[in-house]
Enzyme design. Structure first.
Site, short mmCIF file in Angstrom:
data_model
loop_
_atom_site.label_atom_id
_atom_site.label_comp_id
_atom_site.label_asym_id
_atom_site.label_seq_id
_atom_site.Cartn_x
_atom_site.Cartn_y
_atom_site.Cartn_z
N ASN A 211 41.90 44.87 38.18
CA ASN A 211 41.86 44.76 36.70
C ASN A 211 41.33 46.18 36.29
OD1 ASN A 211 38.89 44.98 36.78
ND2 ASN A 211 39.31 43.02 38.03
N ASP A 280 38.80 36.52 40.35
CA ASP A 280 38.60 35.07 40.23
C ASP A 280 39.59 34.20 41.47
OD1 ASP A 280 36.71 34.80 38.55
OD2 ASP A 280 38.24 35.11 36.76
N LYS A 289 56.14 43.92 53.54
CA LYS A 289 56.44 44.31 52.29
C LYS A 289 57.23 43.02 51.64
CE LYS A 289 58.60 47.31 49.03
NZ LYS A 289 59.40 48.66 48.81
N ASP A 306 32.51 32.82 44.33
CA ASP A 306 31.87 33.11 43.24
C ASP A 306 30.51 33.76 43.64
OD1 ASP A 306 30.20 33.47 40.76
OD2 ASP A 306 31.43 32.22 39.61
N ILE A 307 30.39 34.89 43.65
CA ILE A 307 29.06 35.61 44.16
C ILE A 307 28.14 35.45 43.18
CG2 ILE A 307 28.35 38.13 44.62
CD1 ILE A 307 31.36 38.97 44.83
N PHE A 323 27.36 39.07 34.39
CA PHE A 323 27.92 39.54 32.97
C PHE A 323 28.95 38.54 32.51
CE2 PHE A 323 27.23 43.97 31.51
CZ PHE A 323 26.21 44.34 32.20
N LYS A 337 28.25 29.97 31.16
CA LYS A 337 28.02 30.62 32.22
C LYS A 337 26.66 30.46 32.85
CE LYS A 337 32.42 33.30 32.09
NZ LYS A 337 32.92 34.26 31.82
N LYS A 341 25.92 28.65 36.06
CA LYS A 341 25.64 29.41 37.20
C LYS A 341 23.98 29.42 37.56
CE LYS A 341 29.83 32.07 37.07
NZ LYS A 341 30.61 33.16 37.42
O1 PMT Z 1 33.55 48.85 34.81
P1 PMT Z 1 33.82 49.16 33.36
O2 PMT Z 1 35.04 49.60 32.91
O3 PMT Z 1 32.55 49.92 32.66
O4 PMT Z 1 33.63 47.58 32.38
C1 PMT Z 1 32.58 47.01 32.37
C2 PMT Z 1 33.03 45.40 32.42
C3 PMT Z 1 33.82 45.24 31.25
C4 PMT Z 1 33.60 45.14 33.68
C5 PMT Z 1 31.45 44.52 32.46
O5 PMT Z 1 30.83 44.96 31.39
C6 PMT Z 1 31.82 43.25 32.62
O6 PMT Z 1 31.93 42.55 31.80
N1 PMT Z 1 31.70 42.79 33.75
C7 PMT Z 1 32.01 41.42 34.19
C8 PMT Z 1 33.35 41.09 34.18
C9 PMT Z 1 33.79 39.78 34.79
O7 PMT Z 1 34.35 39.50 35.76
O8 PMT Z 1 33.49 38.74 33.67
P2 PMT Z 1 33.69 37.27 34.16
O9 PMT Z 1 33.32 36.46 32.68
O10 PMT Z 1 34.87 36.93 34.60
O11 PMT Z 1 32.66 36.80 35.17
C10 PMT Z 1 31.35 36.48 34.93
C11 PMT Z 1 30.33 36.87 36.02
O12 PMT Z 1 30.55 36.09 37.16
C12 PMT Z 1 30.27 38.36 36.25
O13 PMT Z 1 28.70 38.74 36.37
C13 PMT Z 1 31.04 38.40 37.47
O14 PMT Z 1 30.49 39.52 38.19
C14 PMT Z 1 30.83 37.22 38.19
N2 PMT Z 1 31.79 36.77 39.17
C15 PMT Z 1 32.99 36.42 38.80
C16 PMT Z 1 33.92 35.98 39.65
C17 PMT Z 1 33.71 35.94 41.26
N3 PMT Z 1 34.45 35.48 41.99
N4 PMT Z 1 32.48 36.08 41.49
C18 PMT Z 1 31.44 36.60 40.64
O15 PMT Z 1 30.18 37.07 41.03
#
Ligand code: PMT
Length: 399
Positions: A211, A280, A289, A306-307, A323, A337, A341
């Site tokens: 991403n 995700d 390949k 999901d960490i 985040f 969330k 979570k």
């Molecule tokens: O890196 P930059 O270019 O500076 O951009 C910053 C950012 C936009 C990436 C950052 O500000 C941000 O929003 N990070 C979270 C991105 C994200 O994956 O959001 P989400 O809404 O999909 O996930 C929610 C939360 O679950 C996040 O804290 C993520 O780290 C966590 N997660 C998600 C999936 C997973 N398998 N494990 C997780 O821990």
């Protein structure tokens, strides 16, 4: 949420003040509007009421208004007072300390920073008396934004046009940031674990899914946590950044590797901040390949672990901050969330917009916890990270 008091005086540029209200609210500020009688000749108070979501104040001696929010409480309420447009007459009144209407009285009562954005005919602006008034206002500590050179409503061209709403908005955002006090060493004794950047999920030996995360937000948070006195571990996906000095850096590539790195050290930390854009779903990796055989290709993706949820489910868990990156319904999804979570806090940002989010230098955050929220206005990620760390310190103390 920052409180901005906007004074509108009577000039043709009053219509631009409506756009200013919209921009300030977009930044997460609460705006209240005060209009002079002559401003009401140019634009209806209903416009400002609708845009600000608050009643508009026009009268100095209005018993009803005094009961609800009188001039002294309005002045106390404001984090910043901006007068836009500020006519020659209004500037003259302010500079002499006249208090014959609500706006001029508010100026005298205000203890917050005051900004004015003058707007008038170029001859009026260059008149000695106007320039003396401006000089007197500057001596009183007032900040002047503009005016600018350009075509004027009267048909003349010259210096006197009000600055554009975006210019005024940006200056106010910077002013409000200066009021933020970054809690130096407020994290002394804390061990902070931060995940940052994207993950890369291999498809085959030559391709991967990823991403647009650059890691800038997470790295800025790591630097801010170090500055606040914490020991910091940064688990980073593949990015092109140099880690801040004194950070314990763990490089990973995939979501599974990030999960392992975070989970193996989460219990040694007192705070976890999940900034990373973790995949995700990840594909089932082909060891050869993938060949270009047909017109379409179907990939089967499997959900990753999901960490964030796993950290917050730990019995002796660290203070857990997630985040949320959203393109719509930001508050609803962020609060979902937060609850699902079981987080202590969630910092939500808009993504897929012109400004902020992925791979940009700037960002804005709407931070939520169980009984509250706070808007951190659009600014560079370094400043924003310090504001977020400040808020985390505040919330940990409030627990
Ligand atoms: O890196 P930059 O270019 O500076 O951009 C910053 C950012 C936009 C990436 C950052 O500000 C941000 O929003 N990070 C979270 C991105 C994200 O994956 O959001 P989400 O809404 O999909 O996930 C929610 C939360 O679950 C996040 O804290 C993520 O780290 C966590 N997660 C998600 C999936 C997973 N398998 N494990 C997780 O821990």
């Amino acid at each position: 949420m920052k409180h901005i008091l906007l004074g509108v005086s009577g000039g043709i540029a009053a219509y631009k003040a409506a756009e200013l209200v919209r921009l300030l609210r977009k930044q997460g500020a609460e705006v209240r509007v005060v209009m002079t009688q002559s401003a009401l000749e140019f634009i209806s108070s209903l416009t400002f009421q609708a845009l600000s979501g608050n009643p508009v104040h026009t009268e100095l001696l209005d018993t009803e208004a005094e009961n609800a929010m009188g001039h002294i409480s309005l002045a106390r309420w404001a984090d910043v007072l901006i007068i836009a447009p500020a006519t020659a007459n209004t500037l003259a009144k302010l500079s002499c300390g006249l208090a014959d209407d609500l706006l001029s009285t508010l100026y005298l009562a205000a203890t917050c920073p005051v900004y004015v954005a003058p707007a008038m005919n170029q001859a009026m602006w260059s008149k000695v008396v106007t320039q003396e008034n401006i000089a007197r206002l500057i001596r009183q500590g007032v900040h002047i934004i503009g005016p600018e050179i350009g075509d004027q409503a009267c048909g003349e061209t010259g210096l006197g046009r009000m600055s554009e709403p975006m210019t005024i908005c940006n200056q106010l955002v910077l002013a409000l940031q200066d009021q933020v006090t970054f809690s130096e060493l407020g994290l002394q004794g804390h061990r902070v674990l931060i995940s940052a950047g994207p993950t890369r999920e291999p498809l085959d030996p030559v391709r991967y899914l990823t991403n647009r995360s650059s890691g800038k937000m997470g790295y800025a948070i790591a630097a801010a946590a170090i500055k606040a006195g914490a020991d910091v571990t940064l688990v980073s996906g593949p990015v092109e950044l140099t880690a801040p000095a004194n950070v314990n850096l763990i490089n990973v590539t995939t979501a599974e590797q990030m999960y392992q790195a975070v989970m193996s050290s989460a219990l040694e930390h007192t705070i976890y901040i999940g900034t990373a854009a973790v995949a995700d779903y990840s594909p089932i990796v082909s060891d050869k390949k993938i060949k270009k055989d047909g017109n379409s290709l179907t990939l089967i993706l499997q959900k990753t672990k999901d960490i964030l949820a796993a950290v917050s489910a730990l019995e002796q868990r660290p203070f857990t901050v997630g985040f949320a990156a959203e393109t719509h319904d930001l508050e609803r999804y962020a609060r979902d969330k937060l609850t699902q979570k079981k987080l202590d806090m969630i910092a939500a940002n808009w993504v897929g917009q012109e400004q902020g989010g992925f791979d940009s230098e700037q960002n804005a955050l709407q931070v939520f916890w169980d009984k509250g929220d706070k808007a951190l206005l659009m600014t560079d990620k370094g400043q924003l990270a310090e504001q977020l760390i400040d808020l985390i310190i505040e919330r940990i103390k409030a627990r």
